[in-house]
Design a protein around this motif. Structure first.
Motif, PDB file in Angstrom:
ATOM      1  N   ARG A 362      18.963  -0.631   6.972  1.00  0.00           N
ATOM      2  CA  ARG A 362      18.054  -1.859   6.766  1.00  0.00           C
ATOM      3  C   ARG A 362      17.789  -1.771   5.350  1.00  0.00           C
ATOM      4  NH1 ARG A 362      11.961  -2.319   8.169  1.00  0.00           N
ATOM      5  NH2 ARG A 362      11.498  -4.678   7.931  1.00  0.00           N
ATOM      6  N   SER A 363      17.388  -0.693   4.928  1.00  0.00           N
ATOM      7  CA  SER A 363      17.097  -0.772   3.460  1.00  0.00           C
ATOM      8  C   SER A 363      18.332  -1.183   2.407  1.00  0.00           C
ATOM      9  CB  SER A 363      16.591   0.592   2.890  1.00  0.00           C
ATOM     10  OG  SER A 363      16.630   0.558   1.464  1.00  0.00           O
ATOM     11  N   TYR A 365      20.958  -3.218   3.582  1.00  0.00           N
ATOM     12  CA  TYR A 365      20.972  -4.683   3.888  1.00  0.00           C
ATOM     13  C   TYR A 365      20.280  -5.368   3.039  1.00  0.00           C
ATOM     14  CZ  TYR A 365      23.921  -4.211   8.067  1.00  0.00           C
ATOM     15  OH  TYR A 365      25.288  -4.087   8.916  1.00  0.00           O
ATOM     16  N   ARG A 366      18.982  -4.921   2.817  1.00  0.00           N
ATOM     17  CA  ARG A 366      18.152  -5.644   1.900  1.00  0.00           C
ATOM     18  C   ARG A 366      18.656  -5.625   0.371  1.00  0.00           C
ATOM     19  NH1 ARG A 366      11.796  -4.355   4.068  1.00  0.00           N
ATOM     20  NH2 ARG A 366      11.679  -5.707   5.679  1.00  0.00           N
ATOM     21  N   GLU A 367      18.832  -4.382   0.058  1.00  0.00           N
ATOM     22  CA  GLU A 367      19.325  -4.502  -1.334  1.00  0.00           C
ATOM     23  C   GLU A 367      20.526  -5.225  -1.702  1.00  0.00           C
ATOM     24  OE1 GLU A 367      19.534  -2.996  -5.222  1.00  0.00           O
ATOM     25  OE2 GLU A 367      17.850  -3.149  -3.735  1.00  0.00           O
ATOM     26  N   ALA A 369      21.321  -7.942   0.108  1.00  0.00           N
ATOM     27  CA  ALA A 369      20.681  -9.315  -0.143  1.00  0.00           C
ATOM     28  C   ALA A 369      20.133  -9.672  -1.236  1.00  0.00           C
ATOM     29  CB  ALA A 369      19.887  -9.593   1.278  1.00  0.00           C
ATOM     30  N   ARG A 370      19.460  -8.773  -2.174  1.00  0.00           N
ATOM     31  CA  ARG A 370      18.947  -8.971  -3.236  1.00  0.00           C
ATOM     32  C   ARG A 370      19.973  -8.917  -4.488  1.00  0.00           C
ATOM     33  NH1 ARG A 370      17.418  -6.474  -7.811  1.00  0.00           N
ATOM     34  NH2 ARG A 370      18.409  -4.427  -7.057  1.00  0.00           N
ATOM     35  N   GLN A 378      23.342 -13.883   1.465  1.00  0.00           N
ATOM     36  CA  GLN A 378      21.776 -13.447   1.487  1.00  0.00           C
ATOM     37  C   GLN A 378      21.325 -13.770   2.880  1.00  0.00           C
ATOM     38  OE1 GLN A 378      19.682 -15.540  -1.353  1.00  0.00           O
ATOM     39  NE2 GLN A 378      20.466 -14.662  -2.832  1.00  0.00           N
ATOM     40  N   ARG A 382      19.882 -10.569   5.122  1.00  0.00           N
ATOM     41  CA  ARG A 382      18.809 -10.461   5.446  1.00  0.00           C
ATOM     42  C   ARG A 382      18.490 -10.605   7.022  1.00  0.00           C
ATOM     43  NH1 ARG A 382      16.887 -14.666   0.772  1.00  0.00           N
ATOM     44  NH2 ARG A 382      16.591 -13.194  -0.722  1.00  0.00           N
ATOM     45  N   ALA A 385      19.431  -7.045   8.557  1.00  0.00           N
ATOM     46  CA  ALA A 385      18.183  -5.957   8.262  1.00  0.00           C
ATOM     47  C   ALA A 385      16.964  -6.280   9.229  1.00  0.00           C
ATOM     48  CB  ALA A 385      17.541  -6.174   6.878  1.00  0.00           C
ATOM     49  N   PRO A 398      10.153  -0.281   3.331  1.00  0.00           N
ATOM     50  CA  PRO A 398      11.380  -0.890   2.699  1.00  0.00           C
ATOM     51  C   PRO A 398      12.612  -0.816   3.990  1.00  0.00           C
ATOM     52  CG  PRO A 398      11.031   1.230   2.005  1.00  0.00           C
ATOM     53  CD  PRO A 398       9.824   0.967   2.908  1.00  0.00           C
TER      54      PRO A 398
END
Length: 398
Positions: A362-363, A365-367, A369-370, A378, A382, A385, A398
């Motif tokens: 999950r962390s 995936y978020r990074e 997307a950022r 994106q 997200r 995640a 996070p």
């Protein structure tokens, strides 16, 4: 037309303006006078005369005018030889000129799209999400740099310049297939133009295995485009695509091209990538994919043309063939080399999810997307995640 006039007179920018004037003359005169028996010769002759008129009218160009007169027989000033020659395809030579080694890769791409692809400056600027004046300056600087470097419209140089042409076409296709920025995942106009230009090069170099390999790779990859997005434009990963929507005609053509190239030409990176795409295309379902064969092809590709993106894709193939931990081990050396790029994080997230490490996945995936500037990517990352949110994991983690 542009290629013929540049070949004959040798001045890229002035020739481009003269060609536009000839087209305008045809648009205004042909409806009344009728289309000439040889439209191409008429257009080239008018463009040549327009170009000579431009040179004569510019006081600063008198030195060039004297040089032009010295190189051109007097009778050709009235009836330029370019229009009297048998029709010839100068596409490859013009592509080689646009891929002059004095230019940066972005300038090569922009100039190729402008001069060979026929896209307007506004269309190119839109494709790469820069202001039109910025792109106009980039194209103008590219022309000036070719002129300053002594670039001429001569016989095609050696295979090293052909490699540059293929790389530029590959970059154009990739930008069209997965746009680096913006609201849309695809730019079909760019993929279509890349395929068209690669077809032109293949027609001129039918025996070149890498040209055939690149065309096959484009066709096999673009065949998936109808299934890559939902009706609202959301990204659909390869494993979840409806393969009945893939373009079977493009797959058949691409498979035939790469099969022929592999049997008669020296092996090259584009051929290997096309072979990998063909293995994916042969599988009726994602779970039917021959992952060991893909792993073997990526190992050959890594030996022949190693780069971080090959390693990323190799890691995915290894994970699918032997398990996620083996794939994750291959990713470790890439952390420093691709810092700031979203792809390593997206791949690591996928493999962590496969291994059951949902918190770390999950962390990642978020990074990813950022870091990406593609809005569909994106949204997809997200969403992945969010799907991994476990009931006992508080939202603020996070």
């Amino acid at each position: 037309m542009l290629a013929a006039v540049v070949r004959h007179h040798g001045d890229f920018e002035t020739a481009e303006d003269a060609v536009q004037e000839a087209l305008l003359a045809a648009a205004t005169r042909w409806p009344d006078d009728g289309v000439p028996a040889d439209p191409r010769a008429w257009l080239i002759r008018v463009a040549s005369r327009k170009m000579i008129d431009r040179l004569r009218s510019e006081s600063a160009s008198r030195a060039r005018e004297r040089d032009l007169a010295a190189r051109t027989p007097p009778d050709e000033l009235l009836a330029p030889a370019a229009d009297a020659e048998p029709a010839r395809d100068d596409t490859l030579t013009l592509l080689l000129l646009c891929c002059h080694p004095s230019l940066t890769p972005p300038s090569q791409v922009a100039l190729t799209l402008r001069a060979v692809g026929g896209l307007t400056t506004a269309e190119i600027a839109q494709a790469f999400l820069v202001p039109e004046p910025t792109m106009a300056q980039r194209v103008s600087r590219a022309k000036a740099r070719i002129k300053a470097a002594g670039g001429r419209f001569d016989a095609p140089p050696g295979p090293d310049r052909l490699d540059s042409v293929l790389q530029v076409l590959y970059l154009i296709f990739n930008e069209g297939y997965t746009a680096t920025s913006g609201p849309a995942l695809h730019r079909p106009d760019l993929t279509a133009e890349a395929i068209r230009l690669t077809r032109a090069v293949h027609a001129l170099r039918p025996g070149d295995g890498e040209v055939a390999g690149l065309l096959a790779l484009m066709l096999l990859t673009d065949a998936r485009r109808p299934a890559r997005t939902t009706p609202n434009g959301a990204l659909v990963p390869l494993a979840e695509q409806d393969r009945t929507r893939w373009n079977r005609a493009a797959i058949a053509e691409g498979t035939a091209l790469i099969t022929g190239a592999l049997t008669r030409a020296r092996l090259g990176p584009y051929q290997l990538q096309a072979a990998i795409a063909a293995v994916h295309a042969e599988a009726p379902r994602h779970e039917d994919t021959d992952w060991p064969q893909i792993v073997a092809l990526y190992e050959l590709l890594a030996d022949l043309a190693p780069n971080p993106m090959v390693t990323l894709n190799h890691a995915v193939a290894v994970a699918m063939a032997t398990g996620p931990q083996a794939g994750l081990a291959l990713l470790e050396p890439l952390a420093a080399r691709l810092s700031g790029h979203h792809r390593p994080h997206a791949v690591r997230a996928h493999l962590l999810e496969m291994s059951g490490d949902l918190r770390r996945a999950r962390s990642e995936y978020r990074e990813a997307a950022r870091l990406t500037t593609s809005l569909p990517e994106q949204a997809y990352l997200r969403d992945r995640a969010a799907r991994l949110l476990e009931p006992d994991v508080p939202e603020h983690l996070p």
